[in-house]
Motif scaffolding. Structure first.
Motif, short mmCIF file in Angstrom:
data_model
loop_
_atom_site.label_atom_id
_atom_site.label_comp_id
_atom_site.label_asym_id
_atom_site.label_seq_id
_atom_site.Cartn_x
_atom_site.Cartn_y
_atom_site.Cartn_z
N PRO A 104 0.74 -1.42 0.01
CA PRO A 104 0.03 -0.07 -0.20
C PRO A 104 0.84 1.39 0.05
CG PRO A 104 -0.74 -1.69 1.61
CD PRO A 104 0.53 -2.05 1.03
N ALA A 105 2.17 1.13 0.43
CA ALA A 105 2.93 2.32 0.57
C ALA A 105 3.61 2.79 -0.87
CB ALA A 105 3.83 2.34 1.81
N SER A 106 3.18 2.10 -1.79
CA SER A 106 3.94 2.25 -3.10
C SER A 106 3.96 3.62 -3.32
CB SER A 106 3.22 1.39 -4.10
OG SER A 106 3.68 1.78 -5.23
N ARG A 107 5.28 4.01 -3.87
CA ARG A 107 5.33 5.51 -4.52
C ARG A 107 5.03 5.67 -5.71
NH1 ARG A 107 10.16 4.78 -1.08
NH2 ARG A 107 9.97 6.13 0.63
N GLY A 108 4.70 4.44 -6.41
CA GLY A 108 4.52 4.42 -7.80
C GLY A 108 3.19 4.75 -8.18
N TYR A 148 12.06 -8.26 -17.17
CA TYR A 148 11.09 -7.13 -16.70
C TYR A 148 11.09 -7.31 -15.16
CZ TYR A 148 8.92 -7.59 -21.40
OH TYR A 148 8.91 -7.50 -23.08
N THR A 149 10.67 -6.22 -14.69
CA THR A 149 10.24 -6.09 -13.53
C THR A 149 8.97 -5.55 -13.44
OG1 THR A 149 12.53 -5.58 -12.36
CG2 THR A 149 10.87 -4.79 -11.01
N ASN A 150 7.86 -6.17 -12.27
CA ASN A 150 6.65 -5.77 -12.19
C ASN A 150 6.59 -4.94 -11.15
OD1 ASN A 150 3.71 -6.13 -11.40
ND2 ASN A 150 3.77 -7.41 -13.03
N LEU A 151 6.13 -3.51 -11.25
CA LEU A 151 6.24 -2.49 -10.26
C LEU A 151 4.82 -2.43 -9.84
CD1 LEU A 151 8.65 0.14 -12.04
CD2 LEU A 151 9.00 -1.56 -10.63
N GLY A 152 4.51 -2.01 -8.49
CA GLY A 152 3.45 -1.74 -7.79
C GLY A 152 3.21 -0.50 -7.68
N CYS A 153 2.17 0.05 -8.34
CA CYS A 153 1.69 1.41 -8.53
C CYS A 153 0.21 1.81 -8.08
CB CYS A 153 1.66 1.76 -10.08
SG CYS A 153 3.23 1.95 -10.84
N ILE A 154 0.05 2.72 -7.65
CA ILE A 154 -1.42 3.29 -7.12
C ILE A 154 -2.16 3.76 -8.55
CG2 ILE A 154 -2.76 4.43 -5.38
CD1 ILE A 154 -1.41 2.10 -4.39
N ALA A 155 -3.37 3.60 -8.63
CA ALA A 155 -4.38 4.00 -9.70
C ALA A 155 -5.31 4.64 -8.95
CB ALA A 155 -4.57 3.01 -11.06
N ASP A 156 -6.31 5.33 -9.74
CA ASP A 156 -7.47 5.89 -9.10
C ASP A 156 -8.31 6.26 -10.20
OD1 ASP A 156 -9.50 7.05 -7.87
OD2 ASP A 156 -8.25 7.74 -6.10
N ASP A 157 -9.41 5.70 -10.53
CA ASP A 157 -10.18 6.06 -11.52
C ASP A 157 -11.34 7.01 -11.25
OD1 ASP A 157 -8.32 4.87 -13.33
OD2 ASP A 157 -9.69 2.85 -13.12
N GLY A 158 -11.20 7.40 -10.00
CA GLY A 158 -12.27 8.23 -9.51
C GLY A 158 -13.21 7.72 -8.51
N GLU A 159 -12.83 6.34 -8.44
CA GLU A 159 -13.84 5.51 -7.28
C GLU A 159 -12.76 5.09 -6.00
OE1 GLU A 159 -15.90 2.56 -9.14
OE2 GLU A 159 -17.06 3.91 -10.50
N GLY A 160 -11.72 5.67 -6.07
CA GLY A 160 -10.95 5.25 -4.84
C GLY A 160 -9.79 4.52 -5.41
N PRO A 161 -8.51 4.70 -4.68
CA PRO A 161 -7.34 4.10 -5.19
C PRO A 161 -7.18 2.48 -5.19
CG PRO A 161 -6.95 4.74 -2.90
CD PRO A 161 -8.22 5.55 -3.35
N TYR A 162 -6.58 2.04 -6.04
CA TYR A 162 -6.33 0.43 -6.07
C TYR A 162 -4.80 0.30 -6.64
CZ TYR A 162 -7.52 1.02 -10.87
OH TYR A 162 -7.62 1.39 -12.34
#
Length: 433
Positions: free
Chosen positions: A135-139, A166-180
């Motif tokens: 959850p603390a991902s800076r991406g 390849y490296t799979n990076l954790g990132c936070i996205a938000d389409d308007g309904e909350g971060p995931y």
């Protein structure tokens, strides 16, 4: 509460046992070289490309790769033995093999196009790396035409990223309904690796942080996947084997415990080797191996390692069995899967603890020369303790969560790859009077 499913063994390992035996033989032949190179690798903060190529030649980086792309696709139980054997000679090398095997579920859960990109090309070294799936991902990732724009970082603890395509990076996205959380598959040449891996143990794993080579990176649509789809396996990956239906936590953490077991086994062998004919100061014993105090200590060491081994093998076998059931269309229910996953996490933490304690006993009885930088025992002591400090192995938190399940309550709800929420049974509807 529903009953657990039948525990009879339904997996067929005959087609992979010969492959496993050949790999183990090659690792044993390479082992003394791994141990000899370990000090230089520690000083460099990473294994040499020569060592990575030598490990690749044993087949260790193919043990959890898809058969459709030339991988050996060993069972989890068989992979466990491979990880333990490498770890016996060098904990950092075992860590690299563990990551390379146990995180194959990430690209496999990301869809058929990602699977093909990762496994189809010729490659020397681990195929898989992942970083900052917490959850603390800076991406950060935001949608754009035809794909995503990724920014932020750095992404920490990037084990295997120095060598993987390849490296799979954790990132936070938000389409308007909350971060995931999303997993973003990024080619190696789009990353910049930081020289920040100065640590107490597992120094040669090269688990450095990484940033993007540029401030922002465009990533095609298919390489960015909602991590709930990865863990839920909702995307078709085109793979046939039951390994791809096996519980991901059972796979990852059974192999993680295998590292601790292998390191402890290696220290025990080293202790017996160097103690023959060695006197014990403060006593009249001229041969440490003839002293009753040594015999008592060895029995305790054996019991700790054996307990860790028995639990871990059972978890690996159950992981394989559950994968076979799921592949046959008869998956275990959510309640059982939740409890099994919580159990694997807890027992992996205990395996790491017991093996670290066994190593400390052996080191304490090895004399002052065991602190020398050239002595494998002191390196193993540090490496084993680092495993106990892994973010997913908080023994007290895992104990509480499993104890809650035992008592009929739900565990803590939290985000991340080790969350148990996804297995939770549906709530029982309230009865109306």
């Amino acid at each position: 509460m529903s009953a657990s499913p039948d525990t009879s063994d339904t997996s067929d390992t005959s087609d992979t046992s010969d492959k496993q035996a050949a790999i183990l033989d090659k690792i044993r032949a390479l082992g003394p070289t791994l141990r000899e190179r370990a000090l230089d690798a520690e000083r460099e903060g990473r294994h040499s490309d020569e060592t990575i190529a030598d490990l690749d030649a044993t087949g260790t980086f193919a043990i959890g790769s898809p058969a459709e792309f030339g991988g050996d696709e060993l069972t989890v139980r068989q992979q466990l033995d491979v990880v333990s054997e490498v770890s016996k000679w060098d904990g950092s090398a075992g860590w690299i093999v563990w990551v390379g095997a146990s995180t194959n579920w990430i690209p496999a859960g990301s869809g058929a196009r990602v699977v093909k990109e990762v496994y189809a090309p010729e490659w020397v070294g681990p195929r898989v790396a992942a970083s900052s799936h917490f959850p603390a991902s800076r991406g950060r990732a935001r949608r754009t035409g035809g794909g995503w724009i990724v920014s932020g970082g750095p992404w920490t603890f990037g084990s295997d990223s120095l060598w993987a395509p390849y490296t799979n990076l954790g990132c936070i996205a938000d389409d308007g309904e909350g971060p995931y959380l999303v997993g973003v598959q990024v080619p190696r040449d789009e990353l910049k690796f930081l020289d920040d891996w100065q640590v107490a143990g597992m120094r040669a794993t090269g688990s450095v942080s990484s940033t993007l080579a540029q401030d922002e990176l465009f990533v095609p649509e298919h390489r960015v996947v909602d991590f709930r789809d990865v863990t839920g396996r909702t995307l078709d990956n085109g793979l046939e084997g039951s390994l791809w239906k096996a519980p991901t936590l059972g796979w990852s953490f059974s192999l993680m415990a295998g590292m601790s077991i292998g390191i402890a086994q290696g220290v025990l062998e080293r202790f017996l080797e160097r103690s023959a004919g060695r006197p014990i100061r403060g006593t009249t014993y001229k041969n440490q191996l003839e002293a009753p105090l040594t015999h008592l200590m060895l029995a305790e060491v054996h019991s700790k390692i054996q307990s860790a081994t028995a639990m871990t093998r059972a978890n690996a076998e159950e992981t394989d069995r559950l994968g076979a059931l799921a592949a046959a269309g008869t998956s275990a229910d959510g309640e059982y899967m939740q409890k099994f996953s919580a159990r694997v996490l807890l027992e992996t933490a205990y395996a790491a603890k017991w093996c670290a304690e066994a190593i400390e006993l052996l080191q304490r009885n090895s004399g002052s020369t065991a602190i020398m930088e050239s002595e494998p025992i002191q390196r193993a002591w540090r490496d084993a303790r680092v495993i106990t400090l892994h973010g997913a192995l908080n023994l007290e938190a895992l104990s509480e969560n499993y104890g809650r399940l035992m008592a009929g309550s739900q565990p803590h709800k939290f985000a991340g790859i080790t969350t148990l929420d996804r297995f939770a049974p549906p709530p029982v509807p309230e009865r109306r009077s």
